[in-house]
Scaffold this active site. Structure first.
Site, PDB file in Angstrom:
ATOM      1  N   CYS A 173      -7.508  -1.525  -1.366  1.00 43.05           N
ATOM      2  CA  CYS A 173      -6.051  -1.644  -1.365  1.00 43.05           C
ATOM      3  C   CYS A 173      -5.683  -3.098  -1.116  1.00 43.05           C
ATOM      4  CB  CYS A 173      -5.484  -0.751  -0.258  1.00 43.05           C
ATOM      5  SG  CYS A 173      -3.684  -0.756  -0.148  1.00 43.05           S
ATOM      6  N   HIS A 182      -3.339   7.941  -3.840  1.00 44.61           N
ATOM      7  CA  HIS A 182      -3.398   6.729  -3.020  1.00 44.61           C
ATOM      8  C   HIS A 182      -2.026   6.049  -2.983  1.00 44.61           C
ATOM      9  CE1 HIS A 182      -5.431   2.790  -1.755  1.00 44.61           C
ATOM     10  NE2 HIS A 182      -4.207   2.419  -2.092  1.00 44.61           N
ATOM     11  N   GLU A 183      -1.435   5.886  -4.163  1.00 41.24           N
ATOM     12  CA  GLU A 183      -0.130   5.202  -4.227  1.00 41.24           C
ATOM     13  C   GLU A 183       0.957   6.025  -3.546  1.00 41.24           C
ATOM     14  OE1 GLU A 183      -0.165   2.247  -4.970  1.00 41.24           O
ATOM     15  OE2 GLU A 183      -2.102   2.176  -5.974  1.00 41.24           O
ATOM     16  N   HIS A 202       1.341   5.589   0.143  1.00 33.90           N
ATOM     17  CA  HIS A 202       2.098   4.418   0.616  1.00 33.90           C
ATOM     18  C   HIS A 202       3.561   4.770   0.882  1.00 33.90           C
ATOM     19  CE1 HIS A 202      -0.735   1.083   0.363  1.00 33.90           C
ATOM     20  NE2 HIS A 202      -1.143   1.496  -0.824  1.00 33.90           N
TER      21      HIS A 202
END
Ligand code: NI
Length: 189
Positions: A107, A149-150, A153
């Site tokens: 990341c 994963h995104e 965030h």
């Protein structure tokens, strides 16, 4: 357009829950944000995704781009379809089964590090386009991993919080040299 600085792990704002956007009210701001995210993303080298909070915008906006069967060593999880640069506005996803698989992640907010993270293998997901179209789709494997994963965030979650075996967390340089040669799955976001 502007290239914006990336917030890094330890910055408390990365822990914030981002808010949804209303394209009918905020189109100009969201459009500018997507342009800035794209320019920033393109300045970062070989990456596959960026979330708005990483550039200090706490709204539910992501961009992803995954090249098909790419030759980038650090991205050597192969995908069988080319995912062009896509902005996902107000995304959501749900697993299509409980099945998870492990894969390497990195990341830009956690520079120089990598870790092994379990993610759902098959998901359905939806999002709005900048033009206001509602898209529903599904993804598997590496594509599904990038979305998860995104998406994390947007909820203030960085991938180290998902690691289950901290023996598989370390400096990218060392992992690529000693570990990754035995593992086909790898994300560098
Ligand atoms: Ni990330």
């Amino acid at each position: 357009m502007s290239i914006l600085p990336i917030l890094k792990m330890g910055h408390p704002s990365l822990l914030r829950i981002s808010r949804s956007v209303d394209l009918s009210q905020e189109f100009d701001d969201v459009s500018t944000l997507v342009q800035n995210m794209t320019e920033t993303f393109n300045s970062l080298g070989e990456r596959v995704g960026l979330a708005a909070p990483q550039i200090g915008a706490f709204v539910r906006v992501l961009i992803i781009r995954i090249p098909k069967n790419n030759s980038i060593t650090r991205y050597d999880a192969l995908v069988d379809e080319d995912i062009p640069l896509t902005a996902l506005i107000n995304p959501s996803f749900s697993p299509l089964s409980e099945e998870k698989e492990n894969g390497w992640e990195a990341c830009i907010s956690v520079p120089n590090m990598m870790g092994m993270v379990p993610r759902y293998k098959h998901i359905s997901f939806s999002y709005e386009t900048l033009e206001g179209q509602k898209i529903e789709s599904h993804a598997s494997g590496f594509h599904a991993r990038v979305i998860q994963h995104e998406y994390d965030h947007l909820d203030g979650i960085l991938y180290p919080q998902r690691i289950e075996d901290f023996r598989l967390f370390g400096f990218e340089e060392e992992i690529v040299r000693y570990v990754k040669s035995n593992s086909p799955d790898f994300i560098k976001e």
